[in-house]
Structure formats: C-alpha cells, structure tokens
Design a protein around this motif. Structure first.
Motif, PDB file in Angstrom:
ATOM      1  N   THR A  26       2.531   9.910   4.723  1.00 57.64           N
ATOM      2  CA  THR A  26       1.608   9.198   5.250  1.00 57.64           C
ATOM      3  C   THR A  26       0.586   8.275   5.891  1.00 57.64           C
ATOM      4  O   THR A  26       0.318   7.419   6.471  1.00 57.64           O
ATOM      5  CB  THR A  26       0.904  10.148   6.457  1.00 57.64           C
ATOM      6  N   ILE A  27      -0.253   8.413   4.303  1.00 58.54           N
ATOM      7  CA  ILE A  27      -0.807   7.176   4.112  1.00 58.54           C
ATOM      8  C   ILE A  27      -0.474   5.651   4.142  1.00 58.54           C
ATOM      9  O   ILE A  27      -0.448   4.944   3.708  1.00 58.54           O
ATOM     10  CB  ILE A  27      -1.849   7.668   3.010  1.00 58.54           C
ATOM     11  N   ALA A  28       0.327   6.348   2.574  1.00 55.12           N
ATOM     12  CA  ALA A  28       1.380   5.141   2.207  1.00 55.12           C
ATOM     13  C   ALA A  28       2.356   4.096   3.683  1.00 55.12           C
ATOM     14  O   ALA A  28       2.342   2.915   4.174  1.00 55.12           O
ATOM     15  CB  ALA A  28       3.227   5.510   1.623  1.00 55.12           C
ATOM     16  N   GLY A  29       3.361   5.203   4.903  1.00 54.31           N
ATOM     17  CA  GLY A  29       3.487   4.343   6.151  1.00 54.31           C
ATOM     18  C   GLY A  29       2.430   3.530   6.844  1.00 54.31           C
ATOM     19  O   GLY A  29       2.636   2.330   7.209  1.00 54.31           O
ATOM     20  N   LYS A  30       0.967   4.144   7.031  1.00 50.87           N
ATOM     21  CA  LYS A  30       0.053   3.457   7.420  1.00 50.87           C
ATOM     22  C   LYS A  30      -0.498   2.180   6.912  1.00 50.87           C
ATOM     23  O   LYS A  30      -0.503   1.297   7.815  1.00 50.87           O
ATOM     24  CB  LYS A  30      -1.742   4.612   7.609  1.00 50.87           C
ATOM     25  N   LEU A  31       0.231   1.951   5.878  1.00 54.21           N
ATOM     26  CA  LEU A  31      -0.408   0.798   4.923  1.00 54.21           C
ATOM     27  C   LEU A  31       0.222   0.121   4.894  1.00 54.21           C
ATOM     28  O   LEU A  31       0.381  -1.215   4.037  1.00 54.21           O
ATOM     29  CB  LEU A  31      -1.296   1.739   3.813  1.00 54.21           C
ATOM     30  N   GLY A  32       1.436   0.612   5.054  1.00 54.63           N
ATOM     31  CA  GLY A  32       3.257  -0.456   5.375  1.00 54.63           C
ATOM     32  C   GLY A  32       3.740  -0.365   3.729  1.00 54.63           C
ATOM     33  O   GLY A  32       4.473  -1.782   2.773  1.00 54.63           O
TER      34      GLY A  32
END
Length: 192
Positions: A26-32
């Motif tokens: 989730t964190i990675a996705g939010k960071l792109g």
C-alpha cells in the motif's frame, strides 16, 4: 526515488493515515513505486517505521536548532523551543501516536526525544535564572508538571497549553524577564 525522499513521503503518510493499516504494498502504491523498490530500501515495515520516526525527530531537532539559533536571549530560546516542540508533536495525529505503540523502537525514539526536550528546557531555564530573567528553578518544575505532559496532545489544546507556558514563565519572571517574555510573545504573534 532516493531513500531520503521515500522517508519524507512515508512519514507524511504515517502522520495523515496512521501506521497500522499500511502495508508495504500500500505504501509503495501511494508513493508510485513498486513494493520491490520499497523493500530494497527498507527490508520490512518495522525498519521503515523506525527510520520514519527517526527522520521526523531529526526534522524536529533541526527546526528547534534553527529557532534557538535565531533567538537573542535564553527566554526567547525557552519560549520558541517549547512552542515549536508543542506544535511538532501536536501535528501528529492520534492514530499515528496510537499506532507507534506497536513499534517498540519508535516508542523508544519518541520517549527519548521527549526526555531530551525536557532536559534541554531545564538547561535553558537555568540559564534564564542565571542571567536574571527568571527567579528560580522551582518554576521549571511547574513547567514540567503542567506544560510538558500536555504537549503530546493534538493542537486543539494549543491555546490552553500556551497560556500555561506563558503564565508560568511570566509568574517566574523578573521585570527584565517579563519584558522579554512580552517581546517574544509579540514577535511570535501569540495572543496568550
């Protein structure tokens, strides 16, 4: 993304959305970025949380150092550092504060920072007494008892906390200290 940029972005996410509900994906996705890219910088969430909290505390210390460096007197250092610390901890959401409890390294870092802030404040208070701005160290104990326990709460209590801070400092001030306290209050644009 560079590690410092990731820490800054994740710290912002944690402040806004809390920690517990965030997974590495989730964190990675939010960071792109991909989960793999995130994990190449931080082996796991425990490490990421610990480093994010350390990053936040380093930022706080940089802001405190800048506030102290720009201050003309120890009274100004005392007041600026107290308000800065209160505002920094007040910016943390309750969710963030509650979630940290599940990460012992982060709890240790935050508690260590609180102890350092109190120690720093005692030292500056002592300097104010030695330079004739404040009357005695017993007032420092009042500050610790009535102001510092509240500084970890949300900023909705900011006005009340700052009134406590300024009441204690004014109550312990010599005439010179009173004048300096009022100068700093006006300089900072505070109404308390």
């Amino acid at each position: 993304m560079e590690k410092e940029s990731v820490l800054e972005a994740v710290y912002g996410l944690f402040l806004q959305e809390g920690i517990r509900g965030m997974r590495m994906r989730t964190i990675a996705g939010k960071l792109g970025i991909t989960r793999h890219e995130l994990c190449s910088l931080f082996p796991g969430k425990w490490e990421l949380v610990a480093q994010c909290v350390e990053y936040g505390l380093q930022r706080l210390n940089a802001v405190l150092d800048a506030a102290c460096a720009s201050s003309r007197t120890p009274v100004e250092v005392l007041l600026r550092s107290a308000v800065t610390a209160y505002d920094a901890f007040g910016a943390m959401s309750w969710q963030f504060i509650e979630d940290i409890a599940y990460y012992p390294a982060a709890v240790d870092a935050v508690n260590g920072e609180r102890r350092l802030l109190r120690k720093r404040q005692r030292s500056v208070f002592r300097q104010c007494v030695e330079e004739g701005y404040l009357f005695g160290m017993e007032y420092s104990e009042l500050l610790e008892q009535f102001f510092w326990p509240d500084f970890k709460t949300e900023s909705r209590h900011r006005d009340a906390a700052l009134r406590v801070l300024f009441t204690i400092v004014r109550g312990s001030a010599t005439e010179r200290g009173w004048q300096e306290t009022e100068r700093v209050r006006r300089l900072m644009g505070l109404s308390c």
